[in-house]
Design a protein around this motif. Structure first.
Motif, short mmCIF file in Angstrom:
data_model
loop_
_atom_site.label_atom_id
_atom_site.label_comp_id
_atom_site.label_asym_id
_atom_site.label_seq_id
_atom_site.Cartn_x
_atom_site.Cartn_y
_atom_site.Cartn_z
N SER A 1 0.88 -1.17 0.00
CA SER A 1 0.00 0.00 0.00
C SER A 1 0.92 1.22 0.00
N ILE A 2 1.07 1.82 -1.17
CA ILE A 2 2.04 2.89 -1.35
C ILE A 2 1.31 4.22 -1.32
N GLY A 3 1.76 5.11 -0.46
CA GLY A 3 1.12 6.42 -0.36
C GLY A 3 1.79 7.28 0.68
N ARG A 4 1.23 8.42 0.89
CA ARG A 4 1.78 9.41 1.81
C ARG A 4 1.64 8.94 3.25
N MET B 1 8.88 12.74 3.38
CA MET B 1 8.45 12.61 1.99
C MET B 1 8.16 14.00 1.41
N PRO B 2 8.65 14.30 0.22
CA PRO B 2 8.37 15.60 -0.39
C PRO B 2 6.86 15.86 -0.47
N SER B 3 6.45 17.09 -0.24
CA SER B 3 5.03 17.43 -0.13
C SER B 3 4.24 17.14 -1.40
N GLU B 4 4.89 17.15 -2.57
CA GLU B 4 4.17 16.89 -3.82
C GLU B 4 3.90 15.40 -4.06
N TRP B 5 4.58 14.51 -3.35
CA TRP B 5 4.36 13.08 -3.53
C TRP B 5 3.05 12.67 -2.86
N ALA B 6 2.21 12.01 -3.58
CA ALA B 6 0.94 11.48 -3.05
C ALA B 6 0.13 12.56 -2.36
N ALA B 7 0.17 13.77 -2.89
CA ALA B 7 -0.53 14.90 -2.27
C ALA B 7 -2.04 14.68 -2.23
N SER B 8 -2.59 13.88 -3.13
CA SER B 8 -4.03 13.64 -3.16
C SER B 8 -4.49 12.78 -1.99
N GLY B 9 -3.57 12.06 -1.37
CA GLY B 9 -3.93 11.16 -0.29
C GLY B 9 -4.28 9.76 -0.78
N ALA B 10 -4.31 9.58 -2.10
CA ALA B 10 -4.64 8.26 -2.65
C ALA B 10 -3.52 7.27 -2.36
N LYS B 11 -3.87 6.02 -2.30
CA LYS B 11 -2.90 4.94 -2.10
C LYS B 11 -2.90 4.05 -3.33
N LEU B 12 -1.76 3.50 -3.63
CA LEU B 12 -1.60 2.58 -4.75
C LEU B 12 -1.38 1.19 -4.18
N GLY B 13 -2.27 0.27 -4.49
CA GLY B 13 -2.15 -1.09 -3.99
C GLY B 13 -1.55 -2.00 -5.06
N LEU B 14 -0.52 -2.74 -4.70
CA LEU B 14 0.13 -3.67 -5.61
C LEU B 14 0.41 -4.97 -4.88
#
Length: 96
Positions: free
Chosen positions: A6-9, A15-28
Motif C-alpha cells: 500500500s504505497i502512499g503518503r 516525503m516531499p510534499s508533492e508526492w501522493a498529495a491527493s492522499g490516494a494509495k496505490l495497492g500492488l
C-alpha cells in the motif's frame, strides 16, 4: 512470498510534499523470493539495512517473481522491481 503493498503518503515523514498529495494509495501485489545468497556489494553499503541490530550482520538477496501493474489514466502501467536485500536474525525467546 507474496506481499501486499500500500504505497502512499505517510504523515510526519520526510516525503516531499508533492508526492501522493491527493492522499490516494496505490495497492500492488509483489511476489518475492527470499534467497540465502549474500547480497551484492552495493546493497551491503545501504545504511538503512544495516541500522537495526535485529537484522543481523549479514544481508541476503531478494528476487522479484512478478511485475506488479496498475491502471492509470495512461492505461496499464508495469512497475519495474529490482532485486534487493534483507537481513534477519533469529531471536531467542526464553521460556517461562
Amino acid at each position: 512470498c507474496e506481499l501486499a503493498l500500500s504505497i502512499g503518503r505517510i504523515p510526519g515523514t520526510a516525503m516531499p510534499s508533492e508526492w501522493a498529495a491527493s492522499g490516494a494509495k496505490l495497492g500492488l501485489t509483489l511476489e518475492l523470493e527470499f534467497s540465502n545468497e549474500p547480497a551484492d556489494y552495493e546493497m551491503n553499503k545501504e545504511r538503512l539495512l544495516k541500522g537495526d541490530a535485529l537484522m543481523g550482520s549479514k544481508l541476503y538477496t531478494t528476487y522479484p517473481l512478478n511485475e506488479p501493474s496498475f491502471v492509470s489514466n495512461k492505461g496499464t502501467e508495469v512497475v519495474k522491481v529490482l532485486p534487493g536485500a534483507y537481513g534477519c536474525q533469529i531471536q531467542q525467546v526464553q521460556s517461562q
